[in-house]
Design a protein around this motif. Structure first.
Motif, PDB file in Angstrom:
ATOM      1  N   ARG A  60       0.836  -1.210   0.000  1.00 48.05           N
ATOM      2  CA  ARG A  60       0.000   0.000   0.000  1.00 48.05           C
ATOM      3  C   ARG A  60       0.866   1.253   0.000  1.00 48.05           C
ATOM      4  NH1 ARG A  60      -3.474   1.153   5.196  1.00 48.05           N
ATOM      5  NH2 ARG A  60      -4.169  -0.982   4.775  1.00 48.05           N
ATOM      6  N   ASP A 107      -7.585   1.753  -1.976  1.00 53.75           N
ATOM      7  CA  ASP A 107      -8.815   1.624  -1.183  1.00 53.75           C
ATOM      8  C   ASP A 107      -9.091   0.157  -0.848  1.00 53.75           C
ATOM      9  OD1 ASP A 107      -9.122   4.350  -1.332  1.00 53.75           O
ATOM     10  OD2 ASP A 107     -10.565   4.282  -2.997  1.00 53.75           O
ATOM     11  N   HIS A 110      -7.044  -1.846   2.109  1.00 56.66           N
ATOM     12  CA  HIS A 110      -7.472  -1.888   3.510  1.00 56.66           C
ATOM     13  C   HIS A 110      -8.237  -3.176   3.795  1.00 56.66           C
ATOM     14  CE1 HIS A 110      -6.300   2.274   4.494  1.00 56.66           C
ATOM     15  NE2 HIS A 110      -6.649   2.547   3.238  1.00 56.66           N
ATOM     16  N   HIS A 113      -5.828  -6.060   3.701  1.00 52.70           N
ATOM     17  CA  HIS A 113      -5.054  -6.173   4.940  1.00 52.70           C
ATOM     18  C   HIS A 113      -5.858  -6.886   6.020  1.00 52.70           C
ATOM     19  CE1 HIS A 113      -3.486  -4.673   8.858  1.00 52.70           C
ATOM     20  NE2 HIS A 113      -2.351  -5.050   8.295  1.00 52.70           N
ATOM     21  N   ASP A 114      -7.129  -6.534   6.146  1.00 52.24           N
ATOM     22  CA  ASP A 114      -7.987  -7.200   7.135  1.00 52.24           C
ATOM     23  C   ASP A 114      -8.060  -8.700   6.845  1.00 52.24           C
ATOM     24  OD1 ASP A 114      -8.493  -4.783   8.338  1.00 52.24           O
ATOM     25  OD2 ASP A 114     -10.422  -4.464   7.356  1.00 52.24           O
TER      26      ASP A 114
END
Length: 216
Positions: A60, A107, A110, A113-114
């Motif tokens: 990112r 965008d 994110h 990543h979770d």
């Protein structure tokens, strides 16, 4: 005493190993055979798989740097374009497209990543469970009267008690934890706290014998 039934049954070592093999290959957990599991067990590392979440965050950052760099020199391109430079016009027209693509991935990163955090946690759980498929004498390598097994992670996981699904991070060291890890059986003999669990009992017995800890 009535046993408290948990809502979910923890995976067996074999099930967990299959999950880990699937994550490390292109196979689904259902397609992973015992030969795959045994191959994993033979090469099971002393540490869990490297987490992916930090890699996602680093990616990112690179995307954000590239996105921000697109504006560098854009004014010069705009000036050349205004003067009729066809190449500058083409390069300038490509910037919004690339910028939008970068922002779109940033965008989504994110959410990625979770997802990576969840998969990293699942892989670590599977790795810990896969250790329990090892021979107890191999599993407890490195144990000493004043030190844990090489594969233990103090405060997080103990390979001696990990065979018992609800032991959490309870340390089962026969010497260091002798005041808490032993109970008494009907004959008054000292008994391992999780003796009712075959896997935990086998590993503990291997550790007890290696350290010459008496049962009385």
């Amino acid at each position: 005493m009535t046993d408290i039934k948990m809502a979910q049954t923890p995976p067996t070592p074999t099930e967990a190993a299959r999950t880990l093999v699937a994550r490390m290959s292109d196979k689904s957990p259902e397609a992973v055979g015992m030969s795959d599991v045994m191959e994993l067990i033979e090469v099971t590392p002393d540490k869990p798989p490297a987490p992916v979440a930090p890699v996602v965050l680093a990616h990112r950052k690179r995307l954000e740097i590239e996105r921000d760099a697109l504006r560098t020199g854009a004014a010069e391109l705009a000036l050349r374009s205004a003067r009729g430079d066809k190449i500058a016009q083409t390069e300038l027209a490509a910037i919004p497209v690339r910028q939008a693509a970068l922002q779109f991935e940033i965008d989504l990163n994110h959410d990625a990543h979770d997802l990576a955090v969840q998969q990293d946690a699942a892989a670590e759980v599977a790795w810990r469970a896969s250790l329990q498929s090892m021979d107890p004498e191999v599993l407890i390598e490195g144990i000493g009267r004043d030190r844990c097994c090489n594969r233990c992670m103090p405060g997080l996981s103990c390979v001696i008690t990990a065979g018992y699904p609800y032991a959490a991070a309870t340390c089962g060291h026969p010497v260091r934890e002798k005041q808490t890890i032993f109970g008494r059986d009907a004959n008054g003999n000292r008994q391992f706290l999780y003796a009712q669990n075959p896997q935990a009992a086998r590993v503990f017995e291997a550790a007890r014998k290696k350290l010459n800890v008496p049962t009385r």
